[in-house]
Every structure is written in C-alpha cells, then in structure tokens.
Design a protein around this motif. Structure first.
Motif, mmCIF file in Angstrom:
data_model
loop_
_atom_site.group_PDB
_atom_site.id
_atom_site.type_symbol
_atom_site.label_atom_id
_atom_site.label_comp_id
_atom_site.label_asym_id
_atom_site.label_seq_id
_atom_site.Cartn_x
_atom_site.Cartn_y
_atom_site.Cartn_z
ATOM 1 N N SER A 17 7.459 6.222 0.653
ATOM 2 C CA SER A 17 6.463 5.173 0.402
ATOM 3 C C SER A 17 5.280 5.207 1.346
ATOM 4 O O SER A 17 4.316 4.455 1.159
ATOM 5 C CB SER A 17 7.116 3.785 0.495
ATOM 6 O OG SER A 17 7.468 3.486 1.844
ATOM 7 N N GLU A 41 1.287 9.011 -8.307
ATOM 8 C CA GLU A 41 1.345 10.442 -7.961
ATOM 9 C C GLU A 41 2.788 10.879 -7.676
ATOM 10 O O GLU A 41 3.220 11.957 -8.101
ATOM 11 C CB GLU A 41 0.463 10.736 -6.756
ATOM 12 C CG GLU A 41 -1.024 10.679 -7.054
ATOM 13 C CD GLU A 41 -1.886 10.692 -5.806
ATOM 14 O OE1 GLU A 41 -3.088 10.973 -5.928
ATOM 15 O OE2 GLU A 41 -1.360 10.409 -4.692
ATOM 16 N N TRP A 42 3.536 10.023 -6.964
ATOM 17 C CA TRP A 42 4.932 10.329 -6.667
ATOM 18 C C TRP A 42 5.753 10.401 -7.953
ATOM 19 O O TRP A 42 6.536 11.329 -8.157
ATOM 20 C CB TRP A 42 5.504 9.273 -5.716
ATOM 21 C CG TRP A 42 6.988 9.317 -5.573
ATOM 22 C CD1 TRP A 42 7.891 8.424 -6.081
ATOM 23 C CD2 TRP A 42 7.761 10.318 -4.895
ATOM 24 N NE1 TRP A 42 9.176 8.793 -5.769
ATOM 25 C CE2 TRP A 42 9.125 9.955 -5.038
ATOM 26 C CE3 TRP A 42 7.446 11.473 -4.195
ATOM 27 C CZ2 TRP A 42 10.165 10.709 -4.489
ATOM 28 C CZ3 TRP A 42 8.479 12.230 -3.646
ATOM 29 C CH2 TRP A 42 9.815 11.847 -3.803
ATOM 30 N N THR A 49 0.226 8.180 -3.799
ATOM 31 C CA THR A 49 0.317 6.878 -4.457
ATOM 32 C C THR A 49 1.614 6.831 -5.257
ATOM 33 O O THR A 49 2.244 7.867 -5.517
ATOM 34 C CB THR A 49 -0.862 6.638 -5.411
ATOM 35 O OG1 THR A 49 -0.770 7.584 -6.498
ATOM 36 C CG2 THR A 49 -2.199 6.803 -4.703
ATOM 37 N N LEU A 50 2.005 5.642 -5.680
ATOM 38 C CA LEU A 50 3.220 5.503 -6.486
ATOM 39 C C LEU A 50 3.115 6.328 -7.762
ATOM 40 O O LEU A 50 4.068 7.028 -8.152
ATOM 41 C CB LEU A 50 3.463 4.031 -6.814
ATOM 42 C CG LEU A 50 4.708 3.709 -7.641
ATOM 43 C CD1 LEU A 50 5.975 4.203 -6.954
ATOM 44 C CD2 LEU A 50 4.804 2.207 -7.917
ATOM 45 N N ASP A 69 0.826 -1.212 0.000
ATOM 46 C CA ASP A 69 0.000 0.000 0.000
ATOM 47 C C ASP A 69 0.861 1.264 0.000
ATOM 48 O O ASP A 69 0.927 1.997 0.991
ATOM 49 C CB ASP A 69 -0.970 -0.012 1.192
ATOM 50 C CG ASP A 69 -1.946 1.154 1.176
ATOM 51 O OD1 ASP A 69 -1.959 1.919 0.186
ATOM 52 O OD2 ASP A 69 -2.691 1.310 2.159
ATOM 53 N N PHE A 70 1.530 1.522 -1.118
ATOM 54 C CA PHE A 70 2.361 2.717 -1.283
ATOM 55 C C PHE A 70 1.502 3.955 -0.988
ATOM 56 O O PHE A 70 0.434 4.140 -1.556
ATOM 57 C CB PHE A 70 2.888 2.791 -2.716
ATOM 58 C CG PHE A 70 4.039 3.742 -2.925
ATOM 59 C CD1 PHE A 70 5.335 3.259 -3.082
ATOM 60 C CD2 PHE A 70 3.830 5.115 -2.977
ATOM 61 C CE1 PHE A 70 6.403 4.130 -3.291
ATOM 62 C CE2 PHE A 70 4.887 5.994 -3.188
ATOM 63 C CZ PHE A 70 6.177 5.499 -3.339
ATOM 64 N N GLY A 71 1.977 4.786 -0.067
ATOM 65 C CA GLY A 71 1.244 5.974 0.328
ATOM 66 C C GLY A 71 0.298 5.758 1.491
ATOM 67 O O GLY A 71 -0.329 6.700 1.966
ATOM 68 N N SER A 72 0.192 4.494 1.952
ATOM 69 C CA SER A 72 -0.721 4.148 3.052
ATOM 70 C C SER A 72 -2.112 4.730 2.790
ATOM 71 O O SER A 72 -2.659 5.504 3.575
ATOM 72 C CB SER A 72 -0.169 4.660 4.392
ATOM 73 O OG SER A 72 -0.864 4.079 5.478
ATOM 74 N N CYS A 73 -2.675 4.337 1.659
ATOM 75 C CA CYS A 73 -3.922 4.940 1.186
ATOM 76 C C CYS A 73 -5.183 4.236 1.685
ATOM 77 O O CYS A 73 -6.251 4.864 1.760
ATOM 78 C CB CYS A 73 -3.934 4.959 -0.335
ATOM 79 S SG CYS A 73 -2.629 6.001 -1.041
ATOM 80 N N ASP A 124 -1.140 -3.784 -3.158
ATOM 81 C CA ASP A 124 0.050 -4.027 -3.977
ATOM 82 C C ASP A 124 1.304 -3.845 -3.136
ATOM 83 O O ASP A 124 1.387 -2.928 -2.300
ATOM 84 C CB ASP A 124 0.102 -3.047 -5.153
ATOM 85 C CG ASP A 124 -0.950 -3.341 -6.214
ATOM 86 O OD1 ASP A 124 -1.516 -4.455 -6.196
ATOM 87 O OD2 ASP A 124 -1.211 -2.447 -7.044
ATOM 88 N N HIS A 182 -5.936 -1.801 -1.943
ATOM 89 C CA HIS A 182 -4.633 -1.135 -1.812
ATOM 90 C C HIS A 182 -3.600 -2.112 -1.244
ATOM 91 O O HIS A 182 -2.922 -1.820 -0.258
ATOM 92 C CB HIS A 182 -4.745 0.092 -0.891
ATOM 93 C CG HIS A 182 -5.631 1.175 -1.420
ATOM 94 N ND1 HIS A 182 -6.976 1.231 -1.154
ATOM 95 C CD2 HIS A 182 -5.357 2.238 -2.225
ATOM 96 C CE1 HIS A 182 -7.504 2.290 -1.766
ATOM 97 N NE2 HIS A 182 -6.549 2.906 -2.419
#
Length: 274
Positions: free
Chosen positions: A210, A220-221, A217-218, A22-26, A106, A104
């Motif tokens: 991360s 967005e980054w 999110t990945l 969960d990249f970004g802890s969304c 991945d 979320h």
C-alpha cells in the motif's frame, strides 16, 4: 509492573500517507518532481521516492544532495545546493504538497476497519508523519470527515529531530499515556518510519503493497498479474525487512493477526529488541 501490563499491547502508532490513506503514497511524488522542475531541475519519480518518510525539509535536502541532481543545480544556479536553497524550495513545496494531498486522500481499503478493531482491543491510536503541520491541517480535516481521528498527531517539525530519531514516538508515548515501549506497535510504509519505532523500542510492522516502497496506485496494483504482484511484493518485503521490520504485510487490512502474534510473543516474555 504487572505481567498483564507488560504483555498486552496498549497502542498502535500509524503513519499517514501510504499507511492509512493515499494508496501508493502518491501525493508527495508529483509535488517533488514539480517543485524541482520550477527551479529548472529534472528529477525522476524514483529519485523523489528515495528519502520518503523523512521530514519534507530533510527530504528536499537529501534530493538536492544527490550527485546527479546536485550537478544540475550547480550548472543551473551557479552555486552548490545549500540550506538556503532548501529553505526556498520548502516554502514553495508546502502549499504544493497540501494541494496534492487533497487529490490523494482516499482511505486505503480496510484501514478504517483496522483502526476500529485496534480500538475494540482497548488500544490507543497514535500517529506520526513526515508531513508538516500546514499540510496535515488539510489531510487531517479530510480524514476526520471520513471518520478517522487518531488520539494524537505528531508532525515533522514539531520536535528537534524527525525520523529516524525516536522523538516523535516519545511524544506519542507521552500524549497517549502508554508505556513500556514494547507495548506499542509502529506501522509504516517507509524504512525511516519503521526505524523511528525501532529506535524508540517498539515493534515495527512494514507495509509492502500500500505504500511508498511499492509506489503504485490501487488501480495500478490491481492491474498487475498474480506473478508480477508476488515478485514486486517480495522485493518490497525485502526492503522493509532490511530496515528492521518485525513483520511485513500488504496493508493495514492484515494487521489484526499480527497484533495477536505480538501479544503471544509478549506473553512468552519476548521483546522487540533491534
């Protein structure tokens, strides 16, 4: 205790969302906003992210106690936000977050390689989380299908107190059979998650890009320009350093050189301290 036992790392304890997957802890963010919305209260994503890393019951209480949100609650419901309200929201939140977590789940790029590299060093892989058991039943099953099965799992609610207390880390020491505390590294994307390691006497490694502090999110980054990435990275790094992180890296993909440096410092007689 032998010098080798004292100067070699024995375990790394990872957080979950924003750290391993969960990249970004969304996953929790939309759930918190949607949760309060169901009760007629408007909160922002930034407000929802504030207490991240805490047990989710504590997180809901912290949100409802914020002056702007508390004022809304009293106006809407006719009484001050209280623990009974937290209980009501928490019951609604758990299945909501579990459903969001499925969307979320991945792995963060490089996470599985980092875990494999730590195991190749002879290290145990522990895990703690601000999620409760029902949410983690969903998350852990998805992670296992993808090849991630840590040696233990300690959830919010398992013990008398969650983060920033060290109790979940103490459970990791016992489950994994590792000691002393300075032979363990805590890797986390939140301040309270780092503090649980620091309060237990371990090394603490923060994740600036991360996780929750960055909150992107990945995709967005990756869409940011290099200058904007660096400015945001520096801001996130400052926050995690302020929480006590000994090291701050972008993500777990960069963990191995940090472990090398910690072992160098251990061999020289250094200890984490506070």
């Amino acid at each position: 205790m032998s010098a080798t036992h004292s100067s070699r790392l024995q375990a790394v304890v990872f957080d979950w969302a924003g750290t391993i997957l969960d990249f970004g802890s969304c996953a929790p963010m939309g759930a918190f906003v949607k949760l309060f919305e169901q009760f007629g209260i408007e909160i922002t994503i930034a407000e929802a992210r504030g207490p991240m890393g805490m047990a989710k019951w504590d997180h809901i209480k912290a949100l409802g106690s914020q002056p702007r949100i508390a004022a809304q609650w009293e106006a809407k419901h006719g009484h001050a936000f209280n623990d009974a309200d937290v209980d009501r929201l928490y019951e609604v939140f758990t299945p909501m977050n579990a459903a969001s977590a499925r969307d979320h789940a991945d792995f963060i790029p490089g996470a599985l390689d980092a875990v494999a590299a730590a195991r190749a060093r002879g290290m145990k892989i522990g895990s703690t989380t601000g999620y409760n058991r029902p949410i983690m039943e969903v998350v852990a099953a998805i992670a296992a299908q993808g090849g991630y099965v840590p040696d233990n799992l300690v959830c919010a609610g398992d013990l008398a107190a969650g983060r920033p207390s060290p109790l979940m880390m103490y459970r990791c020491f016992a489950d994994l059979g590792v000691w002393p505390a300075h032979a363990v590294v805590k890797v986390d994307d939140t301040g309270v998650g780092l503090e649980e390691g620091l309060n237990a006497g371990t090394w603490a490694v923060g994740l600036a890009v991360s996780g929750n502090v960055m909150g992107l999110t990945l995709a967005e980054w990756q869409a940011l320009g290099a200058d904007e990435q660096q400015a945001r990275r520096e801001q996130a790094t400052e926050q995690l350093k302020a929480a006590g992180a000994h090291y701050v890296i972008d993500s777990v993909a960069e963990l191995m050189p940090v472990l090398d440096d910690i072992e160098r410092r251990l061999a020289a007689g250094e200890r984490p301290g506070r």
